[in-house]
Motif scaffolding. Sequence first.
Motif, short mmCIF file in Angstrom:
data_model
loop_
_atom_site.label_atom_id
_atom_site.label_comp_id
_atom_site.label_asym_id
_atom_site.label_seq_id
_atom_site.Cartn_x
_atom_site.Cartn_y
_atom_site.Cartn_z
N LEU A 136 1.15 -2.45 1.36
CA LEU A 136 0.43 -2.80 0.14
C LEU A 136 -0.64 -3.85 0.44
N ASP A 137 -1.83 -3.62 -0.09
CA ASP A 137 -2.83 -4.67 -0.04
C ASP A 137 -2.33 -5.87 -0.85
N GLU A 138 -2.70 -7.07 -0.44
CA GLU A 138 -2.24 -8.27 -1.13
C GLU A 138 -2.57 -8.24 -2.62
N SER A 139 -3.66 -7.55 -2.97
CA SER A 139 -4.05 -7.45 -4.37
C SER A 139 -2.97 -6.78 -5.22
N CYS A 140 -2.14 -5.92 -4.61
CA CYS A 140 -1.09 -5.23 -5.36
C CYS A 140 -0.07 -6.21 -5.93
N VAL A 141 0.28 -7.22 -5.16
CA VAL A 141 1.31 -8.15 -5.60
C VAL A 141 0.73 -9.34 -6.37
N ARG A 142 -0.57 -9.53 -6.29
CA ARG A 142 -1.20 -10.66 -7.01
C ARG A 142 -1.81 -10.25 -8.34
N ARG A 143 -2.10 -9.00 -8.51
CA ARG A 143 -2.71 -8.54 -9.76
C ARG A 143 -1.66 -8.47 -10.86
N PRO B 171 -2.66 -8.90 4.26
CA PRO B 171 -3.20 -10.12 3.66
C PRO B 171 -4.72 -10.05 3.48
N TYR B 172 -5.21 -10.81 2.51
CA TYR B 172 -6.65 -10.88 2.28
C TYR B 172 -7.40 -11.28 3.55
N ALA B 173 -6.75 -12.06 4.40
CA ALA B 173 -7.40 -12.58 5.60
C ALA B 173 -7.88 -11.48 6.54
N VAL B 174 -7.32 -10.27 6.40
CA VAL B 174 -7.77 -9.16 7.25
C VAL B 174 -9.23 -8.82 6.96
N GLY B 175 -9.66 -9.09 5.73
CA GLY B 175 -11.06 -8.92 5.38
C GLY B 175 -11.58 -7.51 5.59
N GLU B 176 -12.75 -7.43 6.22
CA GLU B 176 -13.40 -6.14 6.42
C GLU B 176 -12.73 -5.27 7.49
N TYR B 177 -11.72 -5.82 8.13
CA TYR B 177 -11.05 -5.06 9.20
C TYR B 177 -9.88 -4.23 8.68
N ARG B 178 -9.69 -4.20 7.39
CA ARG B 178 -8.65 -3.34 6.83
C ARG B 178 -9.06 -1.88 7.04
N PRO B 179 -8.26 -1.07 7.74
CA PRO B 179 -8.68 0.28 8.11
C PRO B 179 -8.79 1.27 6.95
N LEU B 180 -8.06 1.06 5.85
CA LEU B 180 -8.08 1.97 4.72
C LEU B 180 -8.54 1.24 3.48
N ASP B 181 -9.25 1.94 2.61
CA ASP B 181 -9.83 1.30 1.42
C ASP B 181 -9.35 1.87 0.09
N ARG B 182 -8.57 2.94 0.14
CA ARG B 182 -8.07 3.53 -1.11
C ARG B 182 -6.71 4.16 -0.87
N TYR C 267 -3.47 4.40 9.60
CA TYR C 267 -2.26 3.82 9.02
C TYR C 267 -1.54 2.95 10.03
N HIS C 268 -1.45 3.42 11.27
CA HIS C 268 -0.82 2.61 12.33
C HIS C 268 -1.62 1.32 12.56
N GLN C 269 -2.93 1.42 12.54
CA GLN C 269 -3.78 0.23 12.70
C GLN C 269 -3.56 -0.73 11.54
N LEU C 270 -3.37 -0.17 10.37
CA LEU C 270 -3.12 -0.98 9.18
C LEU C 270 -1.82 -1.76 9.32
N GLN C 271 -0.79 -1.09 9.79
CA GLN C 271 0.49 -1.77 9.99
C GLN C 271 0.37 -2.89 11.02
N ALA C 272 -0.47 -2.67 12.01
CA ALA C 272 -0.61 -3.67 13.09
C ALA C 272 -1.22 -4.97 12.58
N VAL C 273 -2.08 -4.90 11.56
CA VAL C 273 -2.74 -6.11 11.05
C VAL C 273 -2.03 -6.65 9.80
N SER C 274 -0.95 -5.98 9.38
CA SER C 274 -0.22 -6.42 8.19
C SER C 274 0.83 -7.47 8.54
N LEU C 275 1.31 -8.16 7.53
CA LEU C 275 2.41 -9.10 7.73
C LEU C 275 3.69 -8.33 8.06
N SER C 276 4.60 -8.97 8.75
CA SER C 276 5.90 -8.37 8.98
C SER C 276 6.63 -8.23 7.65
#
Length: 279
Positions: A168-175, A205-216, A254-263
Amino acid sequence: MSNVRELNPEASPQAAFGARLRKSREERGWRQDELAERTGYSDKHISATETGRRPPTLRFSRALDAAFGFTGTAESFERTWGEIRTGILLEGFPEYLGQEAHAAEVRLFEVGLIPGPLQTREYAQALADSAVKRGLITPDQADERVSLLMKRQAKLVRPQPPLVIAVLDESCVRRPVGGSAVMDAQLASLTEFAEQPHTMLQIVPYAVGEYRPLDRLVNLLTLQDRSVVSYVESETQGNLDRTLASVLPLVKAYHQLQAVSLSQTASVDMIHQLRGTDD
C-alpha cells in the motif's frame, strides 16, 4: 448444434456473462439445444448469449439458475445480471473476480485507498455513500457494491487460502475515510490482516518519491497452474491481461516496489503510530 464462436470474456461484462454460461454448460456436458430445453429458450438464444451478441435478461438469468441449480447462491446468473444492469463493475473485472476466487497467490497494490479485499464493511460503505452523494451511483447500486465486495472477500476464505500480499502506498493509511472511528477500525483491521500466516503487508513510504515503480492500482494473480494474470484499472476502465509480454513487466515492477517498501514490522509500526497505540 451451432458453430462454436470464440469469445473474449475480457471484452465486456456481457461477454464475461456469456463465457461463464458456456463454461457452466460444457462442464455438465450439455449441448446448447439441451440447455435450451431445460430453460425454455431456443438454442439460438443460448448461442447468441454465450457469444455476447444478445444481452442477458432477468427472466433468462433466472431460468439459467433453475437449470444449473444456482438459484439463491453466490454463483447465480441473476446476481451477475444485476451487476451488469447496475453498472457497478468495470469491464474486465467480472472475469478477474472469477480468477481471484481460485488463485493460489494474490498480489495487490493501491494508491490513496485501502484495496477492496482488505476494506472493512464500514470503510467500503463510506466510499459507496460518497459516490451516491456525487451522483455517480444510486443508493441501491451502493448497497450492491458493498454486498459484492463482502462476497469477494468471503471467497478468499478457504480451507487452503491463497497467499495475499498487499503493498500500500502511504497515502492509503493516511487518507481519512468515513470519520475517525471508521478509519481507526480500518487500520486495526490491517494489523490483524498482517498477523495471519498467509498474508504479507508492506507500506511504500512517501520518501520513495518519484522512484515508486507503480502509480495506479495493479493486481497480480498466480493461478493454480502457476500462470500469472494482471488486472489494472483506471477511473472508468479495467483490463485483465494474460499476455506474458505485458504481464512480466508488471511482475518486475511489483518486486521492485516491495524492495523499496517498509518491512511488514515497520509497516505495522507505522499503523500503530497513526492510531496512537503501542500494540
